[in-house]
Design an enzyme around this catalytic site. Structure first.
Site, PDB file in Angstrom:
ATOM      1  N   HIS A 118       0.849  -1.195   0.000  1.00  0.00           N
ATOM      2  CA  HIS A 118       0.000   0.000   0.000  1.00  0.00           C
ATOM      3  C   HIS A 118       0.878   1.237   0.000  1.00  0.00           C
ATOM      4  O   HIS A 118       2.096   1.142   0.111  1.00  0.00           O
ATOM      5  CB  HIS A 118      -0.987  -0.013   1.162  1.00  0.00           C
ATOM      6  CG  HIS A 118      -0.384   0.082   2.532  1.00  0.00           C
ATOM      7  ND1 HIS A 118       0.415  -0.901   3.073  1.00  0.00           N
ATOM      8  CD2 HIS A 118      -0.467   1.054   3.479  1.00  0.00           C
ATOM      9  CE1 HIS A 118       0.784  -0.553   4.296  1.00  0.00           C
ATOM     10  NE2 HIS A 118       0.271   0.642   4.563  1.00  0.00           N
TER      11      HIS A 118
ATOM     12  N   HIS B  98       1.427   3.923   1.926  1.00  0.00           N
ATOM     13  CA  HIS B  98       1.970   4.703   3.046  1.00  0.00           C
ATOM     14  C   HIS B  98       3.496   4.816   2.960  1.00  0.00           C
ATOM     15  O   HIS B  98       4.169   3.855   2.595  1.00  0.00           O
ATOM     16  CB  HIS B  98       1.542   4.074   4.378  1.00  0.00           C
ATOM     17  CG  HIS B  98       0.093   4.341   4.705  1.00  0.00           C
ATOM     18  ND1 HIS B  98      -0.637   3.557   5.572  1.00  0.00           N
ATOM     19  CD2 HIS B  98      -0.745   5.309   4.261  1.00  0.00           C
ATOM     20  CE1 HIS B  98      -1.869   4.040   5.655  1.00  0.00           C
ATOM     21  NE2 HIS B  98      -1.967   5.096   4.870  1.00  0.00           N
TER      22      HIS B  98
ATOM     23  N   ASP C 137       5.868   4.674   5.030  1.00  0.00           N
ATOM     24  CA  ASP C 137       6.687   3.693   5.751  1.00  0.00           C
ATOM     25  C   ASP C 137       6.667   2.317   5.064  1.00  0.00           C
ATOM     26  O   ASP C 137       7.177   1.342   5.622  1.00  0.00           O
ATOM     27  CB  ASP C 137       6.248   3.573   7.220  1.00  0.00           C
ATOM     28  CG  ASP C 137       4.829   3.068   7.392  1.00  0.00           C
ATOM     29  OD1 ASP C 137       3.937   3.538   6.667  1.00  0.00           O
ATOM     30  OD2 ASP C 137       4.608   2.180   8.239  1.00  0.00           O
ATOM     31  N   HIS C 138       6.090   2.251   3.858  1.00  0.00           N
ATOM     32  CA  HIS C 138       6.107   1.001   3.088  1.00  0.00           C
ATOM     33  C   HIS C 138       6.706   1.180   1.698  1.00  0.00           C
ATOM     34  O   HIS C 138       6.969   0.185   1.022  1.00  0.00           O
ATOM     35  CB  HIS C 138       4.684   0.419   2.995  1.00  0.00           C
ATOM     36  CG  HIS C 138       4.160   0.034   4.345  1.00  0.00           C
ATOM     37  ND1 HIS C 138       4.099  -1.276   4.777  1.00  0.00           N
ATOM     38  CD2 HIS C 138       3.749   0.792   5.396  1.00  0.00           C
ATOM     39  CE1 HIS C 138       3.646  -1.301   6.020  1.00  0.00           C
ATOM     40  NE2 HIS C 138       3.428  -0.050   6.422  1.00  0.00           N
TER      41      HIS C 138
ATOM     42  N   HIS D  78      -7.410  -0.847   5.708  1.00  0.00           N
ATOM     43  CA  HIS D  78      -6.372   0.079   6.191  1.00  0.00           C
ATOM     44  C   HIS D  78      -6.244   1.233   5.189  1.00  0.00           C
ATOM     45  O   HIS D  78      -6.264   2.402   5.563  1.00  0.00           O
ATOM     46  CB  HIS D  78      -5.071  -0.698   6.354  1.00  0.00           C
ATOM     47  CG  HIS D  78      -3.899   0.106   6.806  1.00  0.00           C
ATOM     48  ND1 HIS D  78      -3.796   0.625   8.072  1.00  0.00           N
ATOM     49  CD2 HIS D  78      -2.761   0.474   6.160  1.00  0.00           C
ATOM     50  CE1 HIS D  78      -2.652   1.274   8.175  1.00  0.00           C
ATOM     51  NE2 HIS D  78      -2.009   1.211   7.021  1.00  0.00           N
TER      52      HIS D  78
ATOM     53  N   ASP E  10      -0.180  -3.987   6.217  1.00  0.00           N
ATOM     54  CA  ASP E  10      -0.784  -3.447   7.438  1.00  0.00           C
ATOM     55  C   ASP E  10      -2.243  -3.883   7.573  1.00  0.00           C
ATOM     56  O   ASP E  10      -3.040  -3.206   8.235  1.00  0.00           O
ATOM     57  CB  ASP E  10      -0.712  -1.913   7.452  1.00  0.00           C
ATOM     58  CG  ASP E  10       0.692  -1.407   7.747  1.00  0.00           C
ATOM     59  OD1 ASP E  10       1.585  -2.231   7.997  1.00  0.00           O
ATOM     60  OD2 ASP E  10       0.888  -0.166   7.718  1.00  0.00           O
TER      61      ASP E  10
ATOM     62  N   HIS F 260       4.600  -4.671  10.591  1.00  0.00           N
ATOM     63  CA  HIS F 260       5.054  -3.987  11.811  1.00  0.00           C
ATOM     64  C   HIS F 260       5.242  -4.947  12.978  1.00  0.00           C
ATOM     65  O   HIS F 260       4.564  -5.965  13.077  1.00  0.00           O
ATOM     66  CB  HIS F 260       4.043  -2.916  12.260  1.00  0.00           C
ATOM     67  CG  HIS F 260       3.988  -1.729  11.362  1.00  0.00           C
ATOM     68  ND1 HIS F 260       4.783  -0.616  11.554  1.00  0.00           N
ATOM     69  CD2 HIS F 260       3.249  -1.477  10.260  1.00  0.00           C
ATOM     70  CE1 HIS F 260       4.517   0.277  10.609  1.00  0.00           C
ATOM     71  NE2 HIS F 260       3.595  -0.226   9.809  1.00  0.00           N
TER      72      HIS F 260
HETATM   73 FE    FE Z   1       2.686   0.835   8.150  1.00  0.00          FE
HETATM   74 ZN    ZN Z   2       0.117   1.603   6.533  1.00  0.00          ZN
END
Ligand code: FE
Ligand code: ZN
Length: 241
Positions: A56, A58, A60-61, A114, A133, A171
């Site tokens: 996805h 985001h 942090d990915h 998410h 996530d 995570h």
């Molecule tokens: Fe994340």
């Molecule tokens: Zn995420």
């Protein structure tokens, strides 16, 4: 021929996953938040990278993806419907897409909740699920874009995968998730045992992942919810826990 997955810690609590296929020697990485830890792991392992699989959009990915693609010539794989907010995709995928990974294949599962464009990857050869996530050990992703009903339906799509499937989540949230899960099901013996194992692993700063889908089915309240209503109540309770 099989595929193995190795966790690469990134940022404060993210895991990117290094995938290696032992037939043709294909190498992939899932959700690289950063380039540097990936480069260190790749150069120690294979010295090459064929694919970058994104679950996805985001930051942090995805933030490590452009630098890794440039350095190794790796192809970026992601959901076509989210192409406008992902790094430039070389391979656009959708529900049911099969991505050839050496002699193995990754199957794409659309799992809105998410985010609306979230996908998971399942690798039958090796029994690996990369839920991003969507699903965490003893928890699930927050509903930033989708509804509780959508997320419940998304988690239900994992229902036909074998118990020995290895969950490789995005995570390390397991220890805090365990506190909520125990509050919901204080008498669940499998959960009590898993919580003790988690505490011991985290005391040594070891990952609690991967974990088997079978163990999650016995311990994760979000997978144990019987309908969308119960799921929605759990998700709301967790948001304020
Ligand atoms: Fe994340
Ligand atoms: Zn995420």
């Amino acid at each position: 021929m099989t595929v193995t997955a190795q966790a690469i810690p990134m940022l404060s609590d993210n895991y990117s996953w290094l995938l290696r296929e032992d037939g043709a020697g294909a190498v992939g990485i899932v959700d690289p938040a950063e380039a540097k830890p990936a480069i260190d792991a790749l150069d120690a392992a294979a010295g090459k990278l064929d694919f970058i699989f994104l679950t996805h959009h985001h930051p942090d990915h995805i933030n490590g993806a452009p630098a890794l693609a440039a350095r190794y010539g790796a192809k970026i794989v992601g959901h076509g419907a989210d192409a406008h907010r992902l790094p430039p995709l070389d391979i656009s995928v959708h529900e049911g897409s099969l991505v050839e990974f050496g002699a193995a294949r990754l199957r794409v599962i659309e799992v809105p909740g998410h985010t609306l464009g979230h996908i998971a990857y399942y690798i039958a050869d090796g029994g690996i699920l990369l839920p991003g996530d969507t699903l965490f050990s003893l928890g699930c992703g927050r509903l930033f874009e989708g509804t509780a009903a959508q997320m419940f339906a998304s988690l239900a799509k994992f229902g036909d995968l074998p118990d020995d499937t290895l969950l490789c989540c995005g995570h390390e949230y397991t220890e805090s998730n365990a506190r909520f899960a125990l509050a919901m099901e204080p008498g669940n013996e499998a959960l009590i045992a898993r919580a003790a194992e988690i505490k011991a692993l985290r005391a040594k700063k070891l990952p609690t992942l991967p974990v088997s889908l079978g163990l999650e089915r016995a311990t994760n309240p979000f997978l144990r919810a019987v309908d969308a209503g119960e799921f929605a109540r759990l998700r709301a309770a967790k948001d304020h826990f």
